[in-house]
Write an enzyme that holds these catalytic residues in place. Sequence first.
Site, PDB file in Angstrom:
ATOM      1  N   ASP A 308       0.832  -1.212   0.000  1.00 55.29           N
ATOM      2  CA  ASP A 308       0.000   0.000   0.000  1.00 55.29           C
ATOM      3  C   ASP A 308       0.865   1.261   0.000  1.00 55.29           C
ATOM      4  O   ASP A 308       2.075   1.211   0.247  1.00 55.29           O
ATOM      5  CB  ASP A 308      -0.894  -0.024   1.251  1.00 55.29           C
ATOM      6  CG  ASP A 308      -1.972   1.060   1.224  1.00 55.29           C
ATOM      7  OD1 ASP A 308      -2.285   1.588   0.134  1.00 55.29           O
ATOM      8  OD2 ASP A 308      -2.518   1.380   2.304  1.00 55.29           O
ATOM      9  N   GLU A 311       2.375   5.048  -4.200  1.00 57.67           N
ATOM     10  CA  GLU A 311       2.373   5.973  -5.361  1.00 57.67           C
ATOM     11  C   GLU A 311       3.667   6.770  -5.423  1.00 57.67           C
ATOM     12  O   GLU A 311       4.064   7.105  -6.546  1.00 57.67           O
ATOM     13  CB  GLU A 311       1.156   6.909  -5.252  1.00 57.67           C
ATOM     14  CG  GLU A 311      -0.182   6.206  -5.351  1.00 57.67           C
ATOM     15  CD  GLU A 311      -0.517   5.326  -4.147  1.00 57.67           C
ATOM     16  OE1 GLU A 311      -0.031   5.624  -3.037  1.00 57.67           O
ATOM     17  OE2 GLU A 311      -1.236   4.339  -4.330  1.00 57.67           O
ATOM     18  N   ASP A 421      -9.195   3.077  -2.752  1.00 60.18           N
ATOM     19  CA  ASP A 421     -10.219   3.543  -1.814  1.00 60.18           C
ATOM     20  C   ASP A 421     -11.490   4.021  -2.503  1.00 60.18           C
ATOM     21  O   ASP A 421     -11.786   5.211  -2.569  1.00 60.18           O
ATOM     22  CB  ASP A 421      -9.647   4.672  -0.950  1.00 60.18           C
ATOM     23  CG  ASP A 421      -8.462   4.196  -0.129  1.00 60.18           C
ATOM     24  OD1 ASP A 421      -8.248   2.967  -0.055  1.00 60.18           O
ATOM     25  OD2 ASP A 421      -7.752   5.042   0.430  1.00 60.18           O
TER      26      ASP A 421
HETATM   27  O1  MIG Z   1      -4.305   6.231   3.895  1.00 61.66           O
HETATM   28  O2  MIG Z   1      -3.878   1.137   5.664  1.00 61.66           O
HETATM   29  O3  MIG Z   1      -6.068   1.965   0.199  1.00 61.66           O
HETATM   30  O4  MIG Z   1      -7.082  -0.117   1.751  1.00 61.66           O
HETATM   31  O5  MIG Z   1      -7.152   0.264   4.514  1.00 61.66           O
HETATM   32  C1  MIG Z   1      -4.974   5.021   4.062  1.00 61.66           C
HETATM   33  C2  MIG Z   1      -5.039   1.866   5.720  1.00 61.66           C
HETATM   34  C3  MIG Z   1      -4.004   3.881   4.006  1.00 61.66           C
HETATM   35  C4  MIG Z   1      -5.130   2.962   2.140  1.00 61.66           C
HETATM   36  C5  MIG Z   1      -5.585   1.697   1.499  1.00 61.66           C
HETATM   37  C6  MIG Z   1      -6.644   1.067   2.336  1.00 61.66           C
HETATM   38  C7  MIG Z   1      -6.120   0.794   3.722  1.00 61.66           C
HETATM   39  C8  MIG Z   1      -5.614   2.098   4.335  1.00 61.66           C
HETATM   40  N1  MIG Z   1      -4.617   2.690   3.463  1.00 61.66           N
END
Ligand code: MIG
Length: 689
Positions: A308, A311, A421
């Site tokens: 995660d 980007e 999201d």
């Molecule tokens: O800024 O880890 O897209 O699936 O639950 C949020 C917390 C960070 C973004 C991910 C989301 C996840 C969340 N993450």
Amino acid sequence: MIQLYRYGKPFETDTILQKPEVRPEGTLPYFKTEKDGRSFSCPLKAETAVYGLGETVRGINKRGWLYVSNCTDEPAHTEGKHSLYAAHNFLLIADAHSFGVFFDYPGELTFDIGYTDLNMLRVSAREPADMDVYLVEGDGPEDIVRQFRGLIGRSYIAPKWAFGYGQSRWSYYTADEVREVVRRHRENHIPLDSVYLDIDYMERYKDFTVNRETFPDFPGFVQEMKKQKIHLVPIIDAGVKIENGYDVYEEGIKNGYFCKKEDGTPFVGAVWPGKAHFPDFLDARAREWFGGKYKCLLDQGIDGFWNDMNEPAIFYSEDRLNRAFAEIKKLEGRNLDVKKYNDLLGLINDLSNNPEDYASFYHVCNGKRVRHDRVHNLYGYHMTRAAGEAFEKLEPEKRILMFSRSSCIGMHRYGGVWTGDNRSWWSHLLMEIQMMPSLNMCGFLYAGADIGGFGDDATADLLLRWIAFGLFTPLMRNHATLGTREQEVYRFPEALPAFRNLIRIRYALLPYLYSEYMKAALRDGMYFKPLAFVYPDDPDAIHVQDQLMIGDELMIAPVYVQNAAGRSVYLPEPMKLVRMRSPKDFSEENLEKGHHYLPVPLDETIFFIRADRCIPLSEAGESVEEIDFGSLALLGNVQTKAVYQYYSDDGYGKDYDNPSHYATITMDREENVTAEGKMPLRLAVFAHH
Ligand code: MIG
């Protein structure tokens, strides 16, 4: 036929491993290369459709909007947005003479597809472009995609268990909460194969740590879950917390593995743990190091991950925050007129994911320094590549589940994607339907959205409709953010039987869905296809934006409108409609070619079997492990004879190409079923119980 046109001196993205020879002369056919040296334009005929771009907003046909490849942590996927998390620079321009084009370029790229001028496609880079452009010509859309996929290399293949249903929520804070989720699925006989661990399993949001208070004896817990046939899938974030004594931080500093600023000091940005450094995934050394870190979780029994914030998302950079505070102090005590007030808001609002910050740090790639913004779209890819390359070494015989939020083409060899999201909105169910074939074109076969929606509050009816579609997507995961209504299916007792049955249908269909996924991966094919690819000469079919073909056998037409009692469906040929309420409760009806309105109750999923096709189903189970892929019941639409190429393997190893994984299954008009091939199969006709 694939031809490579080179402009300037492209940065090596490692997207294409085997390049065709560069065309010595000439410029890209079909396009006018504009004098600015950074744009290409191509007139579009009224009937031309433009496909591709993978994970983007809007329809399957991308005409009529402006899309920007610039991987962004975008929390609101509304129609007006131009960029989401990914950069999938492949287009398929489809009419009587179709062709594909891929822009191998790691920086920001704009696709103006009939936005400025209804009838013009214009692709432009921000700077005079150093880029490789690949032109793909072939025998219609499917062949063009197949060739393109051959160029970019075989798509990532997920373990079979990852085709089961997964439950996630930010956050399950403790092992006991996870146990409770599993218990409630099991006691309600809702199939389940995985539970996802979001950032709270970590110690202070530090990658590759586990909070020992909330998850004591983690390896023991992983095994306890395995005994219940549950795989735990932890999240890994891109940012590494700055904390003395934390090995990942200290090793990264010592060896210079983090991205650096102009002055050579490591760039500081904040994410979950507060101040963090960002591993330089473009540096092969750093990649090897970070990839090796996954071992500590593999050693504790973990066999899947989601990557995660890659980007990369940046809440704020240290430098910008300091400047903002200084400016805010200047405003303190003053009479803020509208301009000054807006300045104040701007200072705060511009803190996160700021383009200037992305231009303030550097990578070292093959010994050369490159500014991040010029190669921004490679970051998520190379993070996931770090993991994928490590898995090849650490677990050469075993498939590890891996999917990422940010991606660009090339990453498809190392992992799948989830689409980030989204919200509990009906429009986002449609968006997922429309994204899936586009992702497949770009090599991302293992894909899915957060079922039920990540942000905002889900309702039982939305979740039912979403699962009725989601049961066809390779990644089938219910995920939501903290603070929203809880949306595990057992939170909706009135609809629990319907949820149970729909999810069981997924498991009943798995022999077919898995076989189609594997064939798509092994043959560079698509799992989900737009109707236009299969019926290119049918003027009604080519305009359909909300139905999909699956493999060569099925068509689906999901309901995605609130309170709709059904929907209009277009059949490009006579098909058999199957209405399924559970694997044991279904009905069949032959429908003519043409437009139909079909009622679809909330507790049903519908699909259509093409003429002279059949699909294999199993007795559903409560986990993938329980399913017997050798005992199949066939459901067909047979006028003369249906022949199905069935693929089945153990689902965990990598002996993908062994011919013994294939069987040829035949069903005739009288519903006699036979199989040829090395694997032992027991066949029956799928029947009402
Ligand atoms: O800024 O880890 O897209 O699936 O639950 C949020 C917390 C960070 C973004 C991910 C989301 C996840 C969340 N993450």
